[in-house]
Every structure is written in C-alpha cells, then in structure tokens.
Design an enzyme around this catalytic site. Structure first.
Site, PDB file in Angstrom:
ATOM      1  N   SER A  65       0.977  -1.367  -0.030  1.00  9.22           N
ATOM      2  CA  SER A  65      -0.193   0.563   0.211  1.00  9.22           C
ATOM      3  C   SER A  65       1.008   1.540  -0.353  1.00  9.22           C
ATOM      4  CB  SER A  65      -1.278  -0.265   1.099  1.00  9.22           C
ATOM      5  OG  SER A  65      -1.892   1.179   1.052  1.00  9.22           O
ATOM      6  N   ASP A 113      -8.835  -3.836  -6.782  1.00  6.88           N
ATOM      7  CA  ASP A 113      -8.413  -2.504  -5.779  1.00  6.88           C
ATOM      8  C   ASP A 113      -7.721  -0.973  -5.756  1.00  6.88           C
ATOM      9  OD1 ASP A 113      -6.525  -1.250  -3.522  1.00  6.88           O
ATOM     10  OD2 ASP A 113      -4.722  -3.012  -3.435  1.00  6.88           O
ATOM     11  N   HIS A 131      -7.961  -4.727  -1.616  1.00  6.49           N
ATOM     12  CA  HIS A 131      -6.947  -3.450  -1.228  1.00  6.49           C
ATOM     13  C   HIS A 131      -6.582  -4.228   0.069  1.00  6.49           C
ATOM     14  CE1 HIS A 131      -4.043  -0.970  -0.424  1.00  6.49           C
ATOM     15  NE2 HIS A 131      -4.396  -0.740   0.586  1.00  6.49           N
TER      16      HIS A 131
END
Length: 233
Positions: free
Chosen positions: A100, A154, A214
């Site tokens: 991330s 995502d 995600h």
C-alpha cells in the site's frame, strides 16, 4: 532485526508515519528492507492532492511529494543500518518490500538506493499507488528487478490518476483471483507499460467500495488489525 519509525506527512495534511524494519534472511541470503503500509489509507485515498517534487534522480523526473518525503525522513537511519547489515553479509542481496503506501515508499527507496551503489536491489511492491511522472516511472522501470503486484479492482493502485500526470512502474503483475482463494499462475496477468490502461487500471474508476481487494494481500494475517481499515489511526 532493526526497526525504524519517523513522523512524515502524505501529500495532504493527513498525518502518517514511515515505519518498517531491516531483517537478515539467512534462508534466502537476503537483507530485507520492509516498509509498513499506512493504517489511515482510506483517509489518504479521499484527501491527498499529490503535488510533485524533484528527487534529483534523473533529468525531468518528478516524484509524489508525500511518498518521497516519507522516504527521505528515514533515509539516513535506514542507510546506516543497511550498510551495517550488508557489510556483515557481503554475499547477500538487497530486497525492498512494501504494501500500500509502504509500497510507494519502497518503490522510491529502491530507485534512490540503486543510484547509490545498490544497483541490483530487488523491489516487491504490493498494491502501490502511482509514485512518479512518466519520466521517473520509465527510469525506475529501466533499473529492472521490479515486481509490482495488484489485485482485481483494488482502488489504491489507481491513484494518483494518470490524468494528474502520474504513471506506474512497469511491469505490473495483476492478480485476478477472488479474495481468499489460492492464486495459480493462470490468475496472474503481466501488464507492460508505465501508462497502460490494462490490468488493474482497466477495471474502472477507484471506488472506496472496492477496498475488499486491497485488504486481500496481507492484512488478514495481522492479528493486530481490526476487520476494517480506520479513517484515522
């Protein structure tokens, strides 16, 4: 294993911190530099404005200000610890990983470290947002040893938008399998090009409702996390 942690800021006023660790992997003969993802990623997703900064890596290259600053805030500490670990293990490779927002920092850290004597460093970036203008994205791509993974739709890798002047490091390894299923080779598409509209980028506009994709990478293995990402830590 050595840890590091420093206050930093994303490109908006949302506070985050750069945290991670350096570990020696004796099984795979690697020194691993790992960056933690932000717990406030949903807030960043909504609020960030993504200004540029010149990281002085190549002519015409610009990086996202918050991601680059997150790296430079810990760079001196990390460099000292890396040199110590690598000097004690001279035949080990350097591996840089992140998830991330941590993947964004890892990408720029890898680019910077490769220009400072660690040319063969490997990057494994999971769910990274775009971090660079096309010139810098091509520069990092040409450094090689980049493994950038995305999953389904995502939304995080879809930001900052291409229309805002941002591009991705290539190639992308787009995982198409469903959440909580075993990934096979046939579930992974390799997508080339820093401005490609295939792979994750081809699944539509970034939506908060798609955050399930995600969550899939690592978070369910961390017992310290709640069932959902907080808006603020």
């Amino acid at each position: 294993m050595h840890s590091f942690n420093a206050n930093a800021h994303t490109s908006s006023s949302t506070a985050t911190d750069t945290a991670g660790y350096i570990a020696v992997d004796t099984t795979n003969k690697a020194v691993v530099l790992a960056f933690r993802g932000s717990y406030s990623v949903r807030n960043w997703f909504a609020d960030a404005s993504f200004p540029y900064i010149d990281p002085d890596l190549c002519d015409g290259c610009f990086a996202e200000l918050g991601f680059w600053s997150s790296w430079t805030n810990v760079r001196d500490d990390v460099n000292a610890q890396l040199e110590d670990a690598l000097s004690q293990n001279p035949d080990y490779e350097l591996v840089i990983v992140g998830h991330s927002l941590g993947a964004a920092v890892a990408t720029l850290a890898a680019a910077d470290l490769r220009t400072k004597g660690h040319e063969s460093a490997k990057l494994y970036a999971f769910a990274s947002p775009r971090v660079a203008n096309p010139t810098l994205a091509k520069f990092i791509t040409a450094q090689n040893n980049n493994y950038r993974f995305t999953h389904q739709d995502d939304p995080v890798p879809k930001l900052p938008l291409i229309a805002m002047g941002y591009a991705h490091v290539s190639p992308e390894y787009w995982i198409t399998s469903a959440d909580n299923t075993t990934v096979t080779a046939s579930d992974i598409d390799v997508v080339e090009g820093v401005l490609s509209l295939d792979g994750n980028s081809g699944t539509g506009v970034p939506l908060i409702s798609d955050f399930h994709a995600h969550h899939w990478y690592f978070e369910k293995t961390d017992a310290c996390l709640n069932n959902d990402l907080p808006f603020k830590r």
